[in-house]
Design a protein around this motif. Structure first.
Motif, mmCIF file in Angstrom:
data_model
loop_
_atom_site.group_PDB
_atom_site.id
_atom_site.type_symbol
_atom_site.label_atom_id
_atom_site.label_comp_id
_atom_site.label_asym_id
_atom_site.label_seq_id
_atom_site.Cartn_x
_atom_site.Cartn_y
_atom_site.Cartn_z
ATOM 1 N N TYR A 1 -4.614 0.577 12.808
ATOM 2 C CA TYR A 1 -3.386 0.205 12.085
ATOM 3 C C TYR A 1 -2.384 1.357 12.079
ATOM 4 C CZ TYR A 1 -6.653 -3.310 10.557
ATOM 5 O OH TYR A 1 -7.598 -4.299 10.557
ATOM 6 N N ARG A 2 -1.106 0.986 11.912
ATOM 7 C CA ARG A 2 -0.094 2.049 11.917
ATOM 8 C C ARG A 2 0.110 2.628 10.515
ATOM 9 N NH1 ARG A 2 4.392 -0.291 9.918
ATOM 10 N NH2 ARG A 2 4.557 -2.549 10.194
ATOM 11 N N GLU A 3 -0.258 1.878 9.487
ATOM 12 C CA GLU A 3 -0.140 2.386 8.119
ATOM 13 C C GLU A 3 -0.951 1.505 7.174
ATOM 14 O OE1 GLU A 3 3.821 2.122 6.392
ATOM 15 O OE2 GLU A 3 4.154 0.137 7.276
ATOM 16 N N VAL A 4 -1.237 2.043 6.002
ATOM 17 C CA VAL A 4 -1.820 1.249 4.918
ATOM 18 C C VAL A 4 -0.716 1.027 3.900
ATOM 19 C CG1 VAL A 4 -3.459 1.244 3.003
ATOM 20 C CG2 VAL A 4 -4.166 2.110 5.245
ATOM 21 N N VAL A 5 -0.571 -0.221 3.447
ATOM 22 C CA VAL A 5 0.508 -0.550 2.515
ATOM 23 C C VAL A 5 -0.069 -1.225 1.280
ATOM 24 C CG1 VAL A 5 2.705 -1.727 2.216
ATOM 25 C CG2 VAL A 5 2.036 -0.938 4.495
ATOM 26 N N PHE A 6 0.106 -0.609 0.136
ATOM 27 C CA PHE A 6 -0.285 -1.246 -1.127
ATOM 28 C C PHE A 6 0.858 -2.168 -1.537
ATOM 29 C CE2 PHE A 6 -3.030 2.363 -0.850
ATOM 30 C CZ PHE A 6 -4.218 1.917 -1.398
ATOM 31 N N CYS A 7 0.573 -3.459 -1.522
ATOM 32 C CA CYS A 7 1.645 -4.448 -1.737
ATOM 33 C C CYS A 7 1.029 -5.668 -2.405
ATOM 34 C CB CYS A 7 2.280 -4.779 -0.378
ATOM 35 S SG CYS A 7 3.672 -5.899 -0.472
ATOM 36 N N GLY A 8 0.656 -6.662 -1.624
ATOM 37 C CA GLY A 8 -0.087 -7.801 -2.143
ATOM 38 C C GLY A 8 0.736 -8.755 -2.990
ATOM 39 N N PHE A 9 0.003 -9.581 -3.728
ATOM 40 C CA PHE A 9 0.609 -10.645 -4.542
ATOM 41 C C PHE A 9 0.672 -10.202 -5.996
ATOM 42 C CE2 PHE A 9 0.742 -15.326 -3.056
ATOM 43 C CZ PHE A 9 1.622 -14.975 -2.045
ATOM 44 N N GLY A 10 1.161 -8.994 -6.238
ATOM 45 C CA GLY A 10 1.255 -8.466 -7.596
ATOM 46 C C GLY A 10 1.709 -7.021 -7.516
ATOM 47 N N GLU A 11 1.754 -6.351 -8.652
ATOM 48 C CA GLU A 11 2.235 -4.971 -8.699
ATOM 49 C C GLU A 11 1.039 -4.012 -8.590
ATOM 50 O OE1 GLU A 11 4.961 -3.180 -8.558
ATOM 51 O OE2 GLU A 11 3.642 -1.464 -8.859
ATOM 52 N N PRO A 12 0.930 -3.271 -7.487
ATOM 53 C CA PRO A 12 -0.264 -2.433 -7.267
ATOM 54 C C PRO A 12 -0.513 -1.417 -8.370
ATOM 55 C CG PRO A 12 1.075 -2.571 -5.259
ATOM 56 C CD PRO A 12 1.879 -3.215 -6.346
#
Ligand code: SF4
Length: 198
Positions: free
Chosen positions: A63-74
């Protein structure tokens, strides 16, 4: 339960469905999933062990990056977020980005930005509007208008501890509002990006 999912070459992290905003453009209103995840709705928040196990099952070099995102506020799962970052940092130098509403310090009642130092490379904060009154209309935060100043302060705080800080808005606002957001971002010394509403 989908904890990690792939989207546009990044490995995205879904820690919770909790959020202190109810943005008028929130993708959760019209979609269940993103990228290769059919559904990002969680029957419960995943535990720290479950999140770390999920990471162990992925080759981060893919992967080029890890992103904390998702269906809510991390940041509503701050401890798990930081534990995951520490695990990632122990096995890889992959860039780590946090997408956030910028209300962690207001929501948790403590200083949060210093905890990101040495762990998170980029924090992308949802500015969404150029004034407190307009911000409330777009993001409907549970804290009311004081959330706007808290979000701006979080931008300033993150700049002290994180290499890259940016702010965003979604193009449900007018071009004139977006221009005022751009100027506000400039005054804060951070880049501004207008995202497409999809
Ligand atoms: S901050 Fe993000 S998750 Fe929360 S309501 Fe807004 S768009 Fe949705």
């Amino acid at each position: 339960m989908t904890i990690l999912y792939e989207f546009e070459g990044g490995l995205y992290v879904n820690l919770t469905n909790a959020c202190t905003c109810a943005c008028v453009f929130c993708i959760r209103g019209g979609h269940d999933g993103v990228g290769d995840a059919d559904s990002l709705w969680l029957e419960r928040d995943p535990t720290e062990d479950e999140v770390l196990d999920a990471f162990r099952q992925h080759d981060l070099s893919a992967y080029r990056e890890v992103v904390f995102c998702g269906f809510g506020e991390p940041t509503e799962r701050l401890d798990v977020l930081l534990a995951a970052c520490r695990y990632i940092r122990s096995v890889s130098d992959i860039p780590i980005r946090l997408n956030t509403n910028g209300l962690a310090e207001l929501s948790l009642g403590k200083s949060v930005a210093p905890l990101f130092e040495g762990l998170i490379d980029t924090v992308s904060i949802s500015m969404n509007a150029p004034t407190a009154a307009e911000y409330v209309q777009v993001t409907q935060p549970s804290f009311g208008e004081k959330a706007f100043d808290a979000m701006l302060q979080f931008v300033r705080d993150c700049k002290r501890y994180v290499p890259h800080v940016m702010v965003t808005a979604v193009d449900v606002i007018t071009p004139e509002q977006a221009e005022r957001c751009r100027k506000l971002a400039e005054s804060l010394g951070v880049p501004f990006r207008l995202r497409n509403f999809t």
